[in-house]
Design a protein around this motif. Sequence first.
Motif, PDB file in Angstrom:
ATOM      1  N   HIS A 131       2.551   5.573   2.200  1.00 55.13           N
ATOM      2  CA  HIS A 131       1.632   4.557   2.714  1.00 55.13           C
ATOM      3  C   HIS A 131       2.376   3.312   3.184  1.00 55.13           C
ATOM      4  O   HIS A 131       1.762   2.306   3.501  1.00 55.13           O
ATOM      5  CB  HIS A 131       0.605   4.194   1.650  1.00 55.13           C
ATOM      6  CG  HIS A 131       1.216   3.572   0.416  1.00 55.13           C
ATOM      7  ND1 HIS A 131       2.280   4.127  -0.237  1.00 55.13           N
ATOM      8  CD2 HIS A 131       0.910   2.449  -0.256  1.00 55.13           C
ATOM      9  CE1 HIS A 131       2.612   3.370  -1.270  1.00 55.13           C
ATOM     10  NE2 HIS A 131       1.790   2.339  -1.299  1.00 55.13           N
ATOM     11  N   ARG A 156      -6.882   5.531  -1.514  1.00 54.27           N
ATOM     12  CA  ARG A 156      -7.197   6.004  -0.167  1.00 54.27           C
ATOM     13  C   ARG A 156      -7.718   7.430  -0.191  1.00 54.27           C
ATOM     14  O   ARG A 156      -8.499   7.823   0.667  1.00 54.27           O
ATOM     15  CB  ARG A 156      -5.938   5.957   0.704  1.00 54.27           C
ATOM     16  CG  ARG A 156      -5.518   4.546   1.075  1.00 54.27           C
ATOM     17  CD  ARG A 156      -4.067   4.542   1.430  1.00 54.27           C
ATOM     18  NE  ARG A 156      -3.550   3.198   1.584  1.00 54.27           N
ATOM     19  CZ  ARG A 156      -3.070   2.739   2.728  1.00 54.27           C
ATOM     20  NH1 ARG A 156      -3.071   3.509   3.794  1.00 54.27           N
ATOM     21  NH2 ARG A 156      -2.612   1.524   2.798  1.00 54.27           N
ATOM     22  N   PRO A 192      -2.456   2.664  -4.726  1.00 56.47           N
ATOM     23  CA  PRO A 192      -2.882   2.495  -3.338  1.00 56.47           C
ATOM     24  C   PRO A 192      -3.076   3.835  -2.618  1.00 56.47           C
ATOM     25  O   PRO A 192      -4.005   3.979  -1.823  1.00 56.47           O
ATOM     26  CB  PRO A 192      -1.731   1.704  -2.699  1.00 56.47           C
ATOM     27  CG  PRO A 192      -1.087   0.995  -3.831  1.00 56.47           C
ATOM     28  CD  PRO A 192      -1.222   1.907  -5.011  1.00 56.47           C
ATOM     29  N   GLN A 193      -2.221   4.796  -2.929  1.00 56.74           N
ATOM     30  CA  GLN A 193      -2.388   6.102  -2.296  1.00 56.74           C
ATOM     31  C   GLN A 193      -3.558   6.868  -2.908  1.00 56.74           C
ATOM     32  O   GLN A 193      -4.298   7.558  -2.212  1.00 56.74           O
ATOM     33  CB  GLN A 193      -1.104   6.926  -2.426  1.00 56.74           C
ATOM     34  CG  GLN A 193       0.056   6.315  -1.675  1.00 56.74           C
ATOM     35  CD  GLN A 193       1.286   7.218  -1.695  1.00 56.74           C
ATOM     36  OE1 GLN A 193       1.239   8.376  -1.304  1.00 56.74           O
ATOM     37  NE2 GLN A 193       2.392   6.692  -2.159  1.00 56.74           N
ATOM     38  N   PHE A 244       7.770   6.535   0.383  1.00 56.95           N
ATOM     39  CA  PHE A 244       6.411   6.101   0.056  1.00 56.95           C
ATOM     40  C   PHE A 244       5.539   6.278   1.294  1.00 56.95           C
ATOM     41  O   PHE A 244       5.729   5.619   2.315  1.00 56.95           O
ATOM     42  CB  PHE A 244       6.416   4.656  -0.420  1.00 56.95           C
ATOM     43  CG  PHE A 244       7.357   4.430  -1.576  1.00 56.95           C
ATOM     44  CD1 PHE A 244       7.348   5.292  -2.668  1.00 56.95           C
ATOM     45  CD2 PHE A 244       8.260   3.393  -1.569  1.00 56.95           C
ATOM     46  CE1 PHE A 244       8.226   5.115  -3.732  1.00 56.95           C
ATOM     47  CE2 PHE A 244       9.141   3.205  -2.630  1.00 56.95           C
ATOM     48  CZ  PHE A 244       9.118   4.072  -3.705  1.00 56.95           C
ATOM     49  N   GLN A 267       6.456  10.804  -5.477  1.00 55.63           N
ATOM     50  CA  GLN A 267       6.231   9.403  -5.119  1.00 55.63           C
ATOM     51  C   GLN A 267       6.519   8.489  -6.315  1.00 55.63           C
ATOM     52  O   GLN A 267       7.187   7.471  -6.182  1.00 55.63           O
ATOM     53  CB  GLN A 267       4.778   9.209  -4.656  1.00 55.63           C
ATOM     54  CG  GLN A 267       4.443   9.945  -3.378  1.00 55.63           C
ATOM     55  CD  GLN A 267       5.008   9.247  -2.156  1.00 55.63           C
ATOM     56  OE1 GLN A 267       4.769   8.078  -1.931  1.00 55.63           O
ATOM     57  NE2 GLN A 267       5.776   9.979  -1.371  1.00 55.63           N
ATOM     58  N   ILE A 309       1.907  -0.456  -7.037  1.00 57.16           N
ATOM     59  CA  ILE A 309       2.435  -0.559  -5.684  1.00 57.16           C
ATOM     60  C   ILE A 309       2.482   0.789  -4.972  1.00 57.16           C
ATOM     61  O   ILE A 309       2.283   0.875  -3.768  1.00 57.16           O
ATOM     62  CB  ILE A 309       3.855  -1.184  -5.720  1.00 57.16           C
ATOM     63  CG1 ILE A 309       3.792  -2.564  -6.372  1.00 57.16           C
ATOM     64  CG2 ILE A 309       4.440  -1.291  -4.321  1.00 57.16           C
ATOM     65  CD1 ILE A 309       5.156  -3.165  -6.675  1.00 57.16           C
ATOM     66  N   VAL A 310       2.730   1.847  -5.734  1.00 51.64           N
ATOM     67  CA  VAL A 310       2.952   3.140  -5.084  1.00 51.64           C
ATOM     68  C   VAL A 310       1.815   4.138  -5.326  1.00 51.64           C
ATOM     69  O   VAL A 310       1.281   4.726  -4.385  1.00 51.64           O
ATOM     70  CB  VAL A 310       4.305   3.753  -5.546  1.00 51.64           C
ATOM     71  CG1 VAL A 310       4.489   5.152  -4.969  1.00 51.64           C
ATOM     72  CG2 VAL A 310       5.451   2.845  -5.115  1.00 51.64           C
ATOM     73  N   VAL A 354      -3.778   8.704   3.907  1.00 49.28           N
ATOM     74  CA  VAL A 354      -2.319   8.666   3.941  1.00 49.28           C
ATOM     75  C   VAL A 354      -1.823   9.947   4.601  1.00 49.28           C
ATOM     76  O   VAL A 354      -2.166  11.042   4.177  1.00 49.28           O
ATOM     77  CB  VAL A 354      -1.741   8.569   2.517  1.00 49.28           C
ATOM     78  CG1 VAL A 354      -0.225   8.548   2.564  1.00 49.28           C
ATOM     79  CG2 VAL A 354      -2.266   7.327   1.830  1.00 49.28           C
ATOM     80  N   LYS A 355      -1.045   9.800   5.649  1.00 48.04           N
ATOM     81  CA  LYS A 355      -0.507  10.986   6.325  1.00 48.04           C
ATOM     82  C   LYS A 355       0.733  11.467   5.595  1.00 48.04           C
ATOM     83  O   LYS A 355       1.588  10.679   5.238  1.00 48.04           O
ATOM     84  CB  LYS A 355      -0.180  10.648   7.778  1.00 48.04           C
ATOM     85  CG  LYS A 355      -1.341   9.966   8.474  1.00 48.04           C
ATOM     86  CD  LYS A 355      -1.577  10.454   9.859  1.00 48.04           C
ATOM     87  CE  LYS A 355      -2.883   9.921  10.440  1.00 48.04           C
ATOM     88  NZ  LYS A 355      -3.481   8.762   9.760  1.00 48.04           N
ATOM     89  N   ARG A 356       0.800  12.763   5.366  1.00 54.16           N
ATOM     90  CA  ARG A 356       1.969  13.310   4.666  1.00 54.16           C
ATOM     91  C   ARG A 356       2.694  14.296   5.558  1.00 54.16           C
ATOM     92  O   ARG A 356       2.111  14.924   6.379  1.00 54.16           O
ATOM     93  CB  ARG A 356       1.547  14.008   3.386  1.00 54.16           C
ATOM     94  CG  ARG A 356       0.828  13.060   2.454  1.00 54.16           C
ATOM     95  CD  ARG A 356       0.906  13.495   1.014  1.00 54.16           C
ATOM     96  NE  ARG A 356       0.101  12.596   0.202  1.00 54.16           N
ATOM     97  CZ  ARG A 356       0.546  11.470  -0.304  1.00 54.16           C
ATOM     98  NH1 ARG A 356       1.796  11.123  -0.114  1.00 54.16           N
ATOM     99  NH2 ARG A 356      -0.238  10.685  -1.016  1.00 54.16           N
ATOM    100  N   ALA A 373       5.539  10.017   7.767  1.00 56.92           N
ATOM    101  CA  ALA A 373       5.056  11.271   8.345  1.00 56.92           C
ATOM    102  C   ALA A 373       5.344  11.372   9.840  1.00 56.92           C
ATOM    103  O   ALA A 373       5.271  12.459  10.415  1.00 56.92           O
ATOM    104  CB  ALA A 373       3.551  11.417   8.085  1.00 56.92           C
TER     105      ALA A 373
END
Lengths: 224, 252
Positions: free
Chosen positions: B101, A148, A144-145, B99, A123, A140-141, A222-224, B145
């Motif tokens: 999110h 969460r 925030p993740q 990214f 990321q 920004i990246v 966050v869904k991965r 996702a």
Amino acid sequence: MPVFSDPANFDMYVSGFMWILKMTGASAVLALVLGVLLAAMRVSPVPVLRWFGAAWVNIFRNTPLTLIIFFCYFGLYATLSISLSDDIDLNNFWLGVIGLSVYTAAFVCEALRSGINTVPAGQAEAARAIGLTFSQTLRIVVLPQAARAVIAPLGSVLIALCKNTTIVGTIGLLEASNIMKQLINDNGDQVILIFLVFAGTFAAVLIPVGYLFGWLANRLAVKR
Amino acid sequence: MVASNASQEPLIVLDKVNKFFGDLHVLRDVDLSVGRGEVVVVIGPSGSGKSTLCRAINRLETINSGQITFDGNTLPAEGRALARLRSDVGMVFQSFNLFAHKTILQNVTLGPIKVRKEKPEEARKRGLALLERVGIANQADKYPAQLSGGQQQRAAIARALAMQPKAMLFDEPTSALDPEMVGEVLDVMTSLARDGMTMVVVTHEMGFARHAANRVVFMADGQLVEQAEPGEFFANPRSDRAKDFLSKILTH
């Protein structure tokens, strides 16, 4: 409830918890801001900043909060004459908020840092690859993740903070635990009741907070 | 450098590049230049340093010695100058790295808005056009996702293109994909190549190397063993390493 049917006692009860709420609110905001800055320092490429962040965490996380609050009172106020308000209660309130914030910020920082570790390295690489600077990548990246991922642990930190505010009672602020002590002193025949009401008030507020954070953690994951 | 001969000057030049991971010598005296509009495909066995080479070009990997120049300038070591260089070099990763999110459209518009300071509305319009171009405009508001691997990789290509890069680097862009999705990504890459984009592609897709590359570079053990036009390379590999490699992968 004979103790609390006396309006004077009831007002004391309310004012005690109002201090708790205000200290929790002010310290939570300050600790969050400080904690984010400290976490950013701890992952930054600048050695001095990393060192500063690590030193902060190691010092404040490993010092009993009571000592920190005492230092704020005896060190900042009594010795260095740093007065934050002419009103004695407000002064103690802000001294307490400072102590609570620097202490809690260490825990917020470490929670966020563990969150940063859950964000895949790709990321940040992708962010740098499109030309974002280090601070943009973080803001920004990554953060925030990371945030969460640590909502639930931050909820625990907030709950601990709320309970920790009672320690400010040791420097004279008439917050809930001090009020409880006073009511018990004045009403020796109703100790159990008084204790249950105060403990129950904390539980009644904090249990929903815990569930709220759990719900938020699921919702914002966050869904991965 | 005189402006008039800028177009003849190679866009990417690697000069005696060396890189170590601890004791492991992953790049050994690598010399490579990539002209403007050229499509260079890098192939070779696993661990030969192909990905490291690709990542060194936008300094996601630092190098220990040698020099890399991009568009006439030595790669900056760090800071804003490096960020500016990276914004001119599109990168597509094996694992997409969208990214997580942000929506697909936000992924594509983030760079233009935050790096190029484009107006959000303008960036949005261009972003949608790019998503259209890679065939996933209808997925714009979904999160990564929710997309298939092939769709994610096409979104990642759109994200890189949104920066209007001077060159694109592809680090094994199809290796993480299910077989049926490889084609859709290669199609996008082929059309980019046809449009004159300068590309460095690390891949195991020999079909792509054959029909889209101007030049094939074969690497083994951190060395650039040989390079040739794809027709020439696949028909008459000169080195034993290349012959051995090709005999292993082309027999099936």
